[in-house]
Design a protein around this motif. Structure first.
Motif, mmCIF file in Angstrom:
data_model
loop_
_atom_site.group_PDB
_atom_site.id
_atom_site.type_symbol
_atom_site.label_atom_id
_atom_site.label_comp_id
_atom_site.label_asym_id
_atom_site.label_seq_id
_atom_site.Cartn_x
_atom_site.Cartn_y
_atom_site.Cartn_z
ATOM 1 N N SER A 66 74.804 -97.320 -71.067
ATOM 2 C CA SER A 66 74.036 -96.166 -69.634
ATOM 3 C C SER A 66 75.166 -95.744 -68.739
ATOM 4 O O SER A 66 74.394 -95.137 -67.753
ATOM 5 C CB SER A 66 72.941 -97.346 -69.288
ATOM 6 N N GLY A 212 73.389 -92.260 -66.147
ATOM 7 C CA GLY A 212 72.281 -92.609 -66.743
ATOM 8 C C GLY A 212 73.062 -93.127 -68.615
ATOM 9 O O GLY A 212 72.900 -93.650 -69.607
ATOM 10 N N ASP A 243 70.158 -92.171 -75.818
ATOM 11 C CA ASP A 243 69.951 -90.537 -75.078
ATOM 12 C C ASP A 243 70.854 -89.479 -75.912
ATOM 13 O O ASP A 243 71.910 -89.539 -75.448
ATOM 14 C CB ASP A 243 70.129 -91.101 -73.870
#
Length: 393
Positions: A66, A212, A243
């Motif tokens: 992250s 992030g 992600d």
């Protein structure tokens, strides 16, 4: 609009990042086995390979996180736990006192809860590791050392460490070596393969990707104890759904940064040196960290850090803010904490000297007119801050 001089804290999204996020925002979970999942996996694998190439790594070495803080925690704790698991004598963690809080506080947590012993590596007045002292420390009972960690370049005053030599010394001693390259990646040439590091942390939002997304690069022969558990993603080191839009954006801006590295570094260094000329004319203003005019390779090209005798760093920041300039007193991760920078104290400054700190960091949005406006404003603001005096005075 304010003129932004805090790129070391975060840099605005680049158009290439926005385009990548938009293009990949509708993708499925890349761990799913259906067609949509496979398409997401293909996009993730392609982005991972591009990011790896930009960082001088193999795609299999890229563990997505992250951001830099998670990557640093995973490296420091994961290496420590793995090394202790293999040999209970390995309790010592070697590190300079000027490490980022993501590393420093992770190590301090291990000291408080996991029997770690922190051994502080000395640095010189410019914030550069003392290699002779480091070599002596590695020679002393190397079987008791769990790991060594040293950031590639400091986030506050931009000093670049001799990472290649540190990697060589650690390899000779058989000690794993972690480096936080969050400030370095995209600013100066970085190659994980050539660094000698076992693990390396990088972060997207420092180079124009969204907040992030980050990565921990982990050499294929290095074992880490996982910090979190779940679906077994990322070589079983860091479980969690990828992600994909963030990874695609990170890869896009990383490629862009590496492609334009030489020209952009030269541009930013020239603008930074013009700001240095403006502040050094004021009495009692002192450059902190290596002088970029005599040793440009020792300092990040976008970083200017100075202290002002008889003034509070917060006063300087607020006066600059009111004049339309975004700056910093040090690390944004400790913003609002009324204490001197641990980095400056490690370099030998007194608490009073350290309190007058100001950091200016430039980036892709910085234009010549921004620098000229700040050049004109700085001398007067420095004098005003001095008139305000020290809060504890």
């Amino acid at each position: 609009m304010p003129r932004y001089f805090d790129h070391a804290a975060t840099t605005p999204l680049k158009p290439s990042a926005v385009q990548a996020i938009t293009e990949h925002s509708g993708l499925a979970n890349p761990s799913s086995l259906h067609g949509s999942g496979r398409r997401a996996r293909l996009a993730a694998d392609s982005s991972r390979a591009r990011l790896a190439a930009a960082a001088g790594a193999d795609p299999s070495e890229v563990i997505i996180t992250s951001g830099g803080t998670e990557a640093d925690n995973l490296a420091v704790k994961g290496l420590y736990w793995q090394r202790r698991h293999e040999d209970g004598r390995r309790r010592r963690i070697l590190l300079p006192a000027l490490e980022h809080h993501a590393v420093l506080e992770a190590a301090e947590w291990l000291e408080a809860h996991e029997e770690a012993e922190l051994v502080i590596i000395p640095v010189d007045a410019e914030g550069v590791v003392d290699l002779a002292a480091l070599e002596a420390m590695l020679a002393e009972a190397p079987e008791s050392i769990a790991l060594l960690t040293a950031m590639w370049a400091n986030n506050e005053m931009g000093a670049v460490q001799p990472i290649g030599r540190i990697g060589q010394l650690c390899a000779a001693a058989g000690v794993p070596f972690h480096t936080d390259a969050v400030q370095t990646f995209g600013s100066i040439p970085v190659s994980f393969a050539e660094s000698g590091a076992s693990t390396m942390a990088i972060s997207g939002h420092k180079i124009g990707a969204p907040v992030g997304i980050g990565a921990l690069l982990v050499r294929r022969d290095v074992k880490l104890m996982p910090v979190q558990h779940g679906g077994g993603q990322e070589r079983d080191i860091r479980s969690g759904t990828l992600d994909v839009p963030g990874l695609a954006a990170f890869a896009a801006v990383a490629e862009e940064a590496v492609a334009s590295l030489e020209a952009e570094s030269s541009r930013l260094a020239g603008l930074r040196n013009r700001l240095l000329e403006a502040v050094e004319q004021e009495e009692g203003v002192r450059l902190r960290g290596p002088d970029p005019r005599t040793h440009p390779q020792k300092r990040l090209p976008n970083n200017l850090h100075f202290t002002v005798d008889g003034a509070e760093g917060d006063s300087l920041l607020f006066m600059l803010d009111m004049a339309g300039f975004d700056t910093a007193t040090g690390s944004a991760c400790t913003a609002g904490v009324p204490r001197p920078s641990h980095v400056l104290l490690a370099m030998g400054l007194s608490e009073e000297e350290a309190r007058g700190a100001q950091r200016l960091t430039l980036g892709w949005t910085t234009a010549e007119e921004d620098v000229e406006a700040l050049r004109q404003a700085l001398p007067g603001i420095i004098r005003q801050a001095r008139t305000a005096g020290m809060a504890a005075g």
